[in-house]
Motif scaffolding. Structure first.
Motif, PDB file in Angstrom:
ATOM      1  N   GLY A  17       0.809  -1.211   0.000  1.00 35.27           N
ATOM      2  CA  GLY A  17       0.000   0.000   0.000  1.00 35.27           C
ATOM      3  C   GLY A  17       0.844   1.263   0.000  1.00 35.27           C
ATOM      4  N   VAL A  18       0.243   2.351   0.524  1.00 33.94           N
ATOM      5  CA  VAL A  18       0.837   3.676   0.304  1.00 33.94           C
ATOM      6  C   VAL A  18       1.633   4.222   1.499  1.00 33.94           C
ATOM      7  CG1 VAL A  18      -0.885   4.301  -1.446  1.00 33.94           C
ATOM      8  CG2 VAL A  18      -1.330   4.820   0.968  1.00 33.94           C
ATOM      9  N   GLY A  19       1.813   3.407   2.541  1.00 36.28           N
ATOM     10  CA  GLY A  19       2.598   3.893   3.684  1.00 36.28           C
ATOM     11  C   GLY A  19       3.874   3.101   3.918  1.00 36.28           C
ATOM     12  N   VAL A  20       4.202   2.237   2.965  1.00 34.95           N
ATOM     13  CA  VAL A  20       5.325   1.295   3.151  1.00 34.95           C
ATOM     14  C   VAL A  20       6.666   2.020   3.289  1.00 34.95           C
ATOM     15  CG1 VAL A  20       6.604  -0.585   2.018  1.00 34.95           C
ATOM     16  CG2 VAL A  20       4.098  -0.571   1.971  1.00 34.95           C
ATOM     17  N   LEU A  21       6.800   3.101   2.551  1.00 37.03           N
ATOM     18  CA  LEU A  21       8.034   3.879   2.550  1.00 37.03           C
ATOM     19  C   LEU A  21       8.462   4.233   3.978  1.00 37.03           C
ATOM     20  CD1 LEU A  21       9.988   5.485   0.740  1.00 37.03           C
ATOM     21  CD2 LEU A  21       8.242   7.253   0.541  1.00 37.03           C
ATOM     22  N   ARG A  22       7.496   4.588   4.812  1.00 34.80           N
ATOM     23  CA  ARG A  22       7.825   4.993   6.184  1.00 34.80           C
ATOM     24  C   ARG A  22       7.612   3.858   7.204  1.00 34.80           C
ATOM     25  NH1 ARG A  22       8.277   5.204  10.682  1.00 34.80           N
ATOM     26  NH2 ARG A  22       7.858   6.793  12.255  1.00 34.80           N
ATOM     27  N   TYR A  23       6.546   3.033   7.003  1.00 32.54           N
ATOM     28  CA  TYR A  23       6.156   2.086   8.057  1.00 32.54           C
ATOM     29  C   TYR A  23       6.384   0.620   7.698  1.00 32.54           C
ATOM     30  CZ  TYR A  23       3.827   6.218   9.932  1.00 32.54           C
ATOM     31  OH  TYR A  23       3.564   7.478  10.430  1.00 32.54           O
ATOM     32  N   GLY A  24       6.698   0.343   6.447  1.00 34.06           N
ATOM     33  CA  GLY A  24       6.948  -1.043   6.055  1.00 34.06           C
ATOM     34  C   GLY A  24       5.699  -1.767   5.592  1.00 34.06           C
ATOM     35  N   MET A  25       5.895  -3.026   5.188  1.00 34.21           N
ATOM     36  CA  MET A  25       4.796  -3.880   4.722  1.00 34.21           C
ATOM     37  C   MET A  25       4.062  -4.435   5.948  1.00 34.21           C
ATOM     38  SD  MET A  25       5.332  -4.310   1.248  1.00 34.21           S
ATOM     39  CE  MET A  25       4.807  -5.917   0.669  1.00 34.21           C
ATOM     40  N   MET A  26       2.982  -5.174   5.684  1.00 33.70           N
ATOM     41  CA  MET A  26       2.227  -5.769   6.791  1.00 33.70           C
ATOM     42  C   MET A  26       3.165  -6.578   7.700  1.00 33.70           C
ATOM     43  SD  MET A  26      -0.777  -5.774   8.058  1.00 33.70           S
ATOM     44  CE  MET A  26      -1.942  -6.670   9.064  1.00 33.70           C
ATOM     45  N   ARG A  27       4.117  -7.279   7.094  1.00 35.50           N
ATOM     46  CA  ARG A  27       5.067  -8.085   7.883  1.00 35.50           C
ATOM     47  C   ARG A  27       5.723  -7.265   8.994  1.00 35.50           C
ATOM     48  NH1 ARG A  27       7.212 -12.644   6.587  1.00 35.50           N
ATOM     49  NH2 ARG A  27       6.718 -12.517   4.380  1.00 35.50           N
ATOM     50  N   ASP A  28       5.999  -6.003   8.684  1.00 37.19           N
ATOM     51  CA  ASP A  28       6.685  -5.141   9.649  1.00 37.19           C
ATOM     52  C   ASP A  28       5.745  -4.644  10.742  1.00 37.19           C
ATOM     53  OD1 ASP A  28       9.253  -5.040   8.173  1.00 37.19           O
ATOM     54  OD2 ASP A  28       7.974  -4.134   6.643  1.00 37.19           O
ATOM     55  N   LEU A  29       4.458  -4.880  10.559  1.00 29.22           N
ATOM     56  CA  LEU A  29       3.469  -4.341  11.499  1.00 29.22           C
ATOM     57  C   LEU A  29       2.890  -5.413  12.409  1.00 29.22           C
ATOM     58  CD1 LEU A  29       1.582  -2.070   8.911  1.00 29.22           C
ATOM     59  CD2 LEU A  29       3.485  -1.451  10.396  1.00 29.22           C
ATOM     60  N   VAL A  30       3.359  -6.656  12.241  1.00 30.40           N
ATOM     61  CA  VAL A  30       2.789  -7.776  13.009  1.00 30.40           C
ATOM     62  C   VAL A  30       3.738  -8.186  14.128  1.00 30.40           C
ATOM     63  CG1 VAL A  30       2.034 -10.179  12.878  1.00 30.40           C
ATOM     64  CG2 VAL A  30       1.525  -8.634  10.989  1.00 30.40           C
ATOM     65  N   LEU A  31       3.207  -8.205  15.369  1.00 26.95           N
ATOM     66  CA  LEU A  31       4.009  -8.672  16.506  1.00 26.95           C
ATOM     67  C   LEU A  31       3.729 -10.139  16.815  1.00 26.95           C
ATOM     68  CD1 LEU A  31       3.583  -5.620  18.914  1.00 26.95           C
ATOM     69  CD2 LEU A  31       5.673  -6.284  17.719  1.00 26.95           C
ATOM     70  N   GLY A  32       2.511 -10.563  16.586  1.00 26.45           N
ATOM     71  CA  GLY A  32       2.154 -11.946  16.909  1.00 26.45           C
ATOM     72  C   GLY A  32       0.969 -12.427  16.093  1.00 26.45           C
ATOM     73  N   ILE A  33       0.853 -13.748  16.030  1.00 24.92           N
ATOM     74  CA  ILE A  33      -0.216 -14.341  15.218  1.00 24.92           C
ATOM     75  C   ILE A  33      -0.827 -15.532  15.940  1.00 24.92           C
ATOM     76  CG2 ILE A  33      -0.389 -15.966  13.257  1.00 24.92           C
ATOM     77  CD1 ILE A  33       0.821 -13.941  11.507  1.00 24.92           C
ATOM     78  N   GLU A  34      -2.123 -15.705  15.746  1.00 26.12           N
ATOM     79  CA  GLU A  34      -2.797 -16.951  16.137  1.00 26.12           C
ATOM     80  C   GLU A  34      -3.261 -17.609  14.846  1.00 26.12           C
ATOM     81  OE1 GLU A  34      -6.167 -17.363  19.343  1.00 26.12           O
ATOM     82  OE2 GLU A  34      -7.080 -17.061  17.364  1.00 26.12           O
ATOM     83  N   ALA A  35      -2.985 -18.902  14.725  1.00 22.29           N
ATOM     84  CA  ALA A  35      -3.387 -19.583  13.481  1.00 22.29           C
ATOM     85  C   ALA A  35      -3.888 -20.985  13.801  1.00 22.29           C
ATOM     86  CB  ALA A  35      -2.206 -19.661  12.522  1.00 22.29           C
ATOM     87  N   VAL A  36      -4.780 -21.464  12.939  1.00 21.40           N
ATOM     88  CA  VAL A  36      -5.254 -22.840  13.046  1.00 21.40           C
ATOM     89  C   VAL A  36      -4.570 -23.646  11.946  1.00 21.40           C
ATOM     90  CG1 VAL A  36      -7.254 -24.370  12.960  1.00 21.40           C
ATOM     91  CG2 VAL A  36      -7.443 -22.123  14.060  1.00 21.40           C
ATOM     92  N   LEU A  37      -3.946 -24.734  12.344  1.00 19.80           N
ATOM     93  CA  LEU A  37      -3.191 -25.557  11.399  1.00 19.80           C
ATOM     94  C   LEU A  37      -4.134 -26.454  10.598  1.00 19.80           C
ATOM     95  CD1 LEU A  37      -0.137 -26.531  13.664  1.00 19.80           C
ATOM     96  CD2 LEU A  37      -0.498 -24.505  12.218  1.00 19.80           C
ATOM     97  N   PRO A  38      -3.654 -26.999   9.501  1.00 23.09           N
ATOM     98  CA  PRO A  38      -4.523 -27.825   8.651  1.00 23.09           C
ATOM     99  C   PRO A  38      -5.166 -29.000   9.392  1.00 23.09           C
ATOM    100  CG  PRO A  38      -2.519 -27.281   7.479  1.00 23.09           C
ATOM    101  CD  PRO A  38      -2.338 -26.754   8.869  1.00 23.09           C
ATOM    102  N   ASP A  39      -4.524 -29.492  10.449  1.00 22.93           N
ATOM    103  CA  ASP A  39      -5.126 -30.611  11.196  1.00 22.93           C
ATOM    104  C   ASP A  39      -6.075 -30.138  12.291  1.00 22.93           C
ATOM    105  OD1 ASP A  39      -3.454 -29.634  13.142  1.00 22.93           O
ATOM    106  OD2 ASP A  39      -2.058 -31.334  13.126  1.00 22.93           O
ATOM    107  N   GLY A  40      -6.255 -28.830  12.410  1.00 19.72           N
ATOM    108  CA  GLY A  40      -7.217 -28.309  13.385  1.00 19.72           C
ATOM    109  C   GLY A  40      -6.580 -27.800  14.671  1.00 19.72           C
ATOM    110  N   ARG A  41      -5.283 -28.055  14.871  1.00 21.37           N
ATOM    111  CA  ARG A  41      -4.641 -27.563  16.092  1.00 21.37           C
ATOM    112  C   ARG A  41      -4.492 -26.044  16.040  1.00 21.37           C
ATOM    113  NH1 ARG A  41       0.885 -30.319  16.566  1.00 21.37           N
ATOM    114  NH2 ARG A  41       0.654 -30.334  14.306  1.00 21.37           N
ATOM    115  N   VAL A  42      -4.603 -25.444  17.247  1.00 18.97           N
ATOM    116  CA  VAL A  42      -4.489 -23.978  17.319  1.00 18.97           C
ATOM    117  C   VAL A  42      -3.079 -23.618  17.782  1.00 18.97           C
ATOM    118  CG1 VAL A  42      -5.371 -21.889  18.438  1.00 18.97           C
ATOM    119  CG2 VAL A  42      -6.944 -23.780  17.902  1.00 18.97           C
TER     120      VAL A  42
END
Ligand code: FAD
Ligand code: 2HG
Ligand code: ZN
Length: 473
Positions: A156-181
């Motif tokens: 997007g339009v703020g990457v020059l100063r703040y980075g991509m989404m990757r640079d804005l993420v501190l942590g993630i919760e995800a569900v794996l293909p087998d259903g584990r969290v």
């Protein structure tokens, strides 16, 4: 055999309905319709079931059932993706739209934890309500969701100063293909405890699991934004202006976007209530935004920089926005180029990046190449010059069969554009991802070693290959 399959699917749907309740599933063709075609109307798919979990537990239950039945899964956010990744082709479609809760805003930690279905404009509003800035900004922000933005590593339009989404993420919760969290929702700036697994899910385009929530970084709100619209004779001049703006503002440039004459004309033609901020015959415009911590002196910084640019003939003319309405008009034009181009017709789209130092060379050589290979075709080259990311889109000559052009006749030209990008040490996907659109090309453009490593990661997390099959790898 066919009946066996039908019975199994019916049984699967019945069990999913029991697990998630009637609100959590749909087989209604009217409800499903917008979920099975892409934003630009280029691809149309199908799904046996739309699943709409409202919590991580429900995503887990849904994924466990899909695993039990051996069914492939396609996670979906706002369905604004541009590379044919979010449209199902027979997979179970898991929409995250009901997972839209704010879990926590930790102001002192400059962080907020949101569920995957929170829409980007909502995320920006939540930050604003807490006197903070969530800086990701893009044209589809009214529909794109946290989970989709993470899964595509949006720019997007703020990457020059703040980075991509990757640079804005501190942590993630995800569900794996087998259903584990996997609960990786850590709000830490420093955490060197082994592999940083969140980065696998960022930009994975749903091929490794379903992102259900994320802890995102917040920033101080700038006291003032100074916005200007300058006309320049060439992309080279735009790059020179970028250097000058960075230096003169002490690094305060948050956006630096290039707009071609044809892009502007299409916006004025197709988007209501738009007007040219600075009419000129010159072929290029630049939208510059500075974000500054103090109102005092902010205008002087912008004026001083632009004065120098005028004097040294880097820019031909400029309008500094005097009001919020004028700023909004400049941004409306910029953010509607993709929308206007869609109204104009089909286009071969290239979301490419090169080192900023080579942006001008790419635009010049790419345009010459396109015109030589397809006389009469139009090039709409626009976007994030500040990141070296140009959207290099080509529309067919007048009267040409548009579908044939994007599916067949234009493909040698696309290959030539990407060859040029490769020769300039660039990327064939700067911010939109690979999806199905660029999957085959990725396989032969990347080195065998890199493809092997990616496939190994995929096998480790999704051994049955049920997550977004046919996308990326
Ligand atoms: P979707 O389109 O629903 O999905 C995208 C991909 O992520 C798919 O592969 C999908 O399977 C996967 N996915 C979605 N949610 C999840 C989840 N929870 N877990 C796992 N996988 C998931 N992009 C930019 O980077 N910069 C721009 O400036 C920009 N401008 C745009 C302007 C317009 C007008 C439009 C239509 C699009 C634009 N995009 C831009 C592209 C798009 O908005 C982004 O790719 C966005 O990140 C997609 O988010 P989404 O929620 O719509 O995801
Ligand atoms: C933008 O920057 C988007 O406007 C869309 O990334 C680009 O439509 C495109 O090619
Ligand atoms: Zn873009």
């Amino acid at each position: 055999m066919a009946d066996d399959h039908g019975d199994r699917i019916a049984q699967f749907i019945a069990r999913m309905t029991t697990a998630l309740g009637p609100k959590g599933v749909s087989t209604d063709p009217v409800e499903i319709e917008p979920h099975i075609q892409d934003w630009r109307g280029r691809w149309k798919g199908s799904t046996p079931l739309l699943v709409k979990p409202a919590s991580t537990e429900e995503v887990s239950a849904a994924m466990t059932l899909c695993a039990e039945y051996g069914l492939a899964v396609n996670p979906q956010g706002g369905n604004s993706g541009m590379v044919n990744g979010s449209v199902p082709e027979g997979e179970v479609l898991i929409s995250l739209k009901r997972m839209n809760k704010v879990r926590e805003v930790d102001v002192l930690n400059d962080a907020m934890t949101l569920e995957a279905g929170v829409i980007l404009t909502k995320a920006q509003e939540i930050a604003d309500q807490h006197e903070r800035l969530f800086p990701l900004s893009l044209g589809a922000q009214g529909v794109a969701m946290v989970g989709g933005l993470i899964s595509t590593n949006a720019g997007g339009v703020g990457v020059l100063r703040y980075g991509m989404m990757r640079d804005l993420v501190l942590g993630i919760e995800a569900v794996l293909p087998d259903g584990r969290v996997w609960n990786g929702l850590r709000g830490l700036r420093k955490d060197n405890t082994g592999y940083d697994l969140k980065h696998l899910f960022i930009g994975a385009e749903g091929t490794l699991g379903v992102v259900t929530a994320a802890t995102l970084k917040l920033f101080p709100k700038p006291a003032v934004k100074e916005t200007a619209w300058a006309t320049v004779a060439s992309p080279q001049k735009a790059v020179e202006l970028l250097q000058l703006a960075k230096k003169a503002s002490g690094g305060a440039v948050t956006s630096f976007e290039i707009v071609p004459k044809l892009g502007l004309e299409l916006v004025l033609k197709h988007i209501p209530d738009t007007r040219d901020p600075l009419p000129t015959a010159l072929p290029w415009r630049v939208l510059i935004e500075l974000s500054l911590p103090r109102i005092d002196g902010a205008r002087e910084i912008m004026e001083g920089m632009l004065g120098e640019a005028l004097e040294s003939e880097i820019i031909a003319d400029v309008a500094i926005c005097e009001s919020e309405a004028q700023k909004a008009m400049c941004w409306k034009i910029r953010e509607n180029i993709a929308v206007a181009e869609k109204a104009h017709g089909k286009a071969l789209k290239h979301d490419v990046s090169v080192p900023v130092s080579r942006v001008a060379e790419f635009i010049e050589r790419g345009t010459a190449l396109a015109h030589q290979m397809q006389p009469g075709a139009d090039v709409i080259a626009f976007g994030h010059v500040g990141d070296g990311n140009i959207h290099f889109n080509i529309t067919p000559p007048a009267g040409a069969d548009q579908d044939r052009f994007v599916e067949q006749d234009g493909l040698p030209m696309s290959k030539a554009v990407h060859d040029l990008i490769a020769s300039l040490n660039g990327s064939i996907s700067a911010e939109h991802g690979i999806g199905r659109l660029k999957r085959d090309e990725l396989a032969w453009r990347k080195s065998a070693v890199e493809m092997d490593m990616m496939r190994a990661v995929k096998r480790a997390l999704d051994p049955d290959g049920r997550m977004n099959p046919g996308r990326v790898l």
